[in-house]
Design an enzyme around this catalytic site. Sequence first.
Site, PDB file in Angstrom:
ATOM      1  N   LYS A 188      28.756   8.513  -2.918  1.00 43.73           N
ATOM      2  CA  LYS A 188      29.615   7.648  -3.726  1.00 43.73           C
ATOM      3  C   LYS A 188      30.382   6.660  -2.856  1.00 43.73           C
ATOM      4  O   LYS A 188      30.478   5.469  -3.171  1.00 43.73           O
ATOM      5  CB  LYS A 188      30.573   8.512  -4.550  1.00 43.73           C
ATOM      6  N   LYS A 203      41.487   2.237  -1.026  1.00 42.69           N
ATOM      7  CA  LYS A 203      41.426   3.682  -0.783  1.00 42.69           C
ATOM      8  C   LYS A 203      40.006   4.129  -0.480  1.00 42.69           C
ATOM      9  O   LYS A 203      39.771   4.895   0.468  1.00 42.69           O
ATOM     10  CB  LYS A 203      41.989   4.413  -2.010  1.00 42.69           C
TER      11      LYS A 203
END
Length: 296
Positions: free
Chosen positions: A169, A238
């Site tokens: 991911k 992030k």
Amino acid sequence: MKLGFLGLGVMGQPMARNLLRAGHEVTVWNRSRERAEALAGEGARVAGSPAEAAEGAEVLITMVADDRAVEEVVLGEALGALSPGAVHVAMSTISVALSRRLAQAHVAAGQQYVAAPVFGRPDAAAAAQLWIVAAGPSEALERCRPIFAALGQGTFELGADAPVAHLVKLAGNFLIISMMEALGEAFALVRKAGLEPGAFLETMNRALFKSPLYERYGKLIVEERYEPAGFRLRLGLKDVRLALQAAEELAVPMPLASLIRDHLLAAVARGQGELDWSALARVVAEQAGLEVPAAG
């Protein structure tokens, strides 16, 4: 199936709704209770805490924002309430290191752990058209297949080592944000030459890429349409940081990721962290001396 669902943001709420529509018994929790209450009329049971949502659940799904939130709601509360043999499905984008800690904690508690982050924006979540990347014990994956079928258009199973799914991911999100960096630079170049970036995008996507991602994000950048955010820029920052963290652990240099991190950080410093992450292109345009509309 009895499900607990933690985290009802722009992705989590439509996902929980689709599980209800598929006939599952869903107990929901969200830090802002009103988002959970919005699903009560559709058959959801509203829990007062993550632990309450986990009690009696066959499968607990987490879709909260970041590592800190997952640690708080799972390691801090839900882990102790989840029954032995139950499955925790971590669908947020989190660090590989935390995914590994979760796997170890659930084994120690006699539970099972599946990492299953998703690709897709809120509209895809609402339409049950997410792509799911899943890894974990084969028995747990088998139990989760009806859940994945209710949420997405397809699932890629990557084996028994759950943290691998979160690595994939992060690598995928790096590819997406790298595309946006490249689009921003190319658009700045043609704009400085007096060309219309929309025509350039159409030419490139028809001649070279034929990609819905290039078309979607390219149009957002061309039209400077960064609100409402499908995925907030500060969360993109992030994710790039987490990719760099994983790369450092594996001794993999990622100089492009470092550049993109700095551009995203510059955008956050200018108060643009709540814009869509495609607003990365604003930083590139400003560095090229181009005018950009005021944010907000």
